[in-house]
Design a protein around this motif. Structure first.
Motif, short mmCIF file in Angstrom:
data_model
loop_
_atom_site.label_atom_id
_atom_site.label_comp_id
_atom_site.label_asym_id
_atom_site.label_seq_id
_atom_site.Cartn_x
_atom_site.Cartn_y
_atom_site.Cartn_z
N SER A 116 0.85 -1.19 0.00
CA SER A 116 0.00 0.00 0.00
C SER A 116 0.88 1.23 0.00
CB SER A 116 -0.91 0.01 1.24
OG SER A 116 -1.58 1.24 1.38
N VAL A 117 0.35 2.34 -0.48
CA VAL A 117 1.11 3.60 -0.41
C VAL A 117 0.98 4.25 0.96
CG1 VAL A 117 0.97 4.06 -2.89
CG2 VAL A 117 -0.83 4.93 -1.37
N PHE A 118 0.10 3.72 1.80
CA PHE A 118 -0.11 4.29 3.13
C PHE A 118 0.74 3.56 4.17
CE2 PHE A 118 -4.08 5.00 0.80
CZ PHE A 118 -4.24 6.36 0.98
N PRO A 119 1.26 4.30 5.15
CA PRO A 119 1.95 3.64 6.26
C PRO A 119 1.00 2.67 6.96
CG PRO A 119 2.34 6.01 6.31
CD PRO A 119 1.28 5.77 5.30
N LYS A 120 1.55 1.62 7.49
CA LYS A 120 0.73 0.56 8.09
C LYS A 120 -0.21 1.12 9.15
CE LYS A 120 1.23 -3.96 10.33
NZ LYS A 120 2.20 -4.99 10.79
N ASN A 121 0.28 2.02 9.99
CA ASN A 121 -0.52 2.52 11.11
C ASN A 121 -0.88 4.00 10.97
OD1 ASN A 121 -0.44 0.02 12.59
ND2 ASN A 121 1.71 0.48 13.01
N GLY A 140 0.41 -13.55 9.32
CA GLY A 140 1.86 -13.52 9.11
C GLY A 140 2.27 -12.99 7.76
N ILE A 141 1.44 -12.14 7.18
CA ILE A 141 1.75 -11.55 5.88
C ILE A 141 2.43 -10.20 6.09
CG2 ILE A 141 0.78 -10.64 3.72
CD1 ILE A 141 -1.51 -12.67 4.05
N PRO A 142 3.63 -10.00 5.56
CA PRO A 142 4.34 -8.73 5.78
C PRO A 142 3.69 -7.57 5.03
CG PRO A 142 5.59 -10.15 4.29
CD PRO A 142 4.45 -10.97 4.80
N TYR A 143 3.79 -6.40 5.63
CA TYR A 143 3.22 -5.18 5.06
C TYR A 143 4.37 -4.32 4.53
CZ TYR A 143 0.20 -0.96 4.92
OH TYR A 143 -0.53 0.14 4.55
N ARG A 144 4.20 -3.81 3.30
CA ARG A 144 5.24 -2.92 2.75
C ARG A 144 4.59 -1.65 2.22
NH1 ARG A 144 8.50 -2.81 -2.46
NH2 ARG A 144 7.44 -4.74 -3.12
N GLN A 145 5.09 -0.52 2.69
CA GLN A 145 4.62 0.76 2.17
C GLN A 145 5.41 1.11 0.91
OE1 GLN A 145 5.10 4.17 4.73
NE2 GLN A 145 4.20 5.58 3.23
N LEU A 146 4.69 1.47 -0.14
CA LEU A 146 5.31 1.83 -1.41
C LEU A 146 5.46 3.34 -1.50
CD1 LEU A 146 3.15 -0.43 -3.75
CD2 LEU A 146 5.41 -0.96 -2.84
N ALA A 147 6.56 3.77 -2.09
CA ALA A 147 6.74 5.18 -2.38
C ALA A 147 6.09 5.49 -3.72
CB ALA A 147 8.23 5.52 -2.44
#
Length: 287
Positions: A116-121, A140-147
């Motif tokens: 997602s482009v949004f920060p996790k929290n 257990g799925i990792p979250y990654r913020q996209l630029a």
């Protein structure tokens, strides 16, 4: 002679890139299924975005639609033999986009990453985001913020992600994706509003916005600005909504330009391309 050769090379560089043709409700060539294809499935989730991308044996969801369609989405993916994704991609945490992704994870579907482009929290007060993150962490799925302007890959397809963090609403900040596969191009506009379209016109320009196929912003409720539509210059428009009076302006835009337009609220739309041509088919009344 040297000067002439330089001129020829310059003209070649300035020549427009090859454009794919879009064939709507036409039969593809006989050997179509034997080719390396990219497939986009736009599911029938009413007024909501729920799209499956497949290329090179890899799969990703671009949003998951409203929660009420969760069982139909689960069954449709199971029928395709899909239980794992490279990416679960959330354009923004509104219920008609993110809740289906939350449901898939709760059903036990897996993914390499939730992106997602949004920060996790960032949206701690956004209930949809909070609940989705909780299910994601449990799975257990990792979250990654996209630029903004970061690129993802899916098989041989490249997906450039753009957003405007300074937008005043979640819709304004939602992530737009431009996909390229050979000479084929696709622009998924999430729920961007007019201000965001104007921002992208200024910062990206027509050379990046141009696409064969465009998913209209905000389910067709927010018409594309004329300058934005001019820059995209599509050959076909998808609207992730029912065919109703609320999207009349978007339909009028297409009709005025002589463009085919289809509404996923009427039935799931499948688009396939081989890097040269698109073939589009809709199953009316089916998920």
């Amino acid at each position: 002679m040297k000067r002439l050769l330089c001129l020829v090379l310059l003209l070649c560089c300035l020549a427009p890139a090859a454009l794919a043709e879009v064939h709507v409700e036409e039969a593809p060539p006989e050997d179509w299924s034997e080719r390396d294809l990219l497939r986009l499935t736009v599911f029938r989730t009413g007024e909501g975005d729920c799209m499956l991308l497949e290329a090179g044996g890899e799969r990703m969801m671009v949003d998951g639609g409203p929660y009420k369609y969760r069982e139909k989405l689960r069954d449709a993916l199971n029928a395709r033999g899909i239980r794992h994704f490279k990416y679960l991609f959330s354009t923004h945490p509104h219920d008609d986009h993110i809740n289906g992704l939350k449901a898939l994870m709760a059903y036990g579907f897996t993914a390499d990453e939730f992106v997602s482009v949004f920060p996790k929290n960032q949206h701690d007060t956004e209930e949809n985001q909070l609940k989705t993150v909780a299910v994601m962490d449990k799975a257990g799925i990792p979250y990654r913020q996209l630029a903004s302007e970061e690129t993802l890959t899916l098989g041989d397809a490249a997906l450039a992600v753009y957003n405007w963090p300074q937008g005043r609403t979640l819709n304004a900040q939602s992530a737009m994706v431009r996909l390229t596969f050979g000479d084929c191009s696709l622009l998924l506009c999430a729920d961007i509003i007019g201000d965001t379209q104007q921002h992208f016109l200024k910062t990206l320009g027509p050379s990046i916005l141009k696409a064969d196929v465009v998913k209209a912003p905000h389910h067709g409720l927010t018409p594309m600005m004329k300058a934005f539509l001019d820059a995209v210059d599509p050959a076909y428009i998808i609207v992730t909504n029912y065919h109703n009076d609320l999207i009349q302006k978007t339909e009028d835009q297409a009709r005025y330009r002589g463009l085919p337009i289809q509404f996923s609220g009427s039935g799931t739309i499948t688009l396939e391309c081989d890097g040269t041509d698109w073939y589009v088919h809709q199953t009316i009344g089916e998920f």
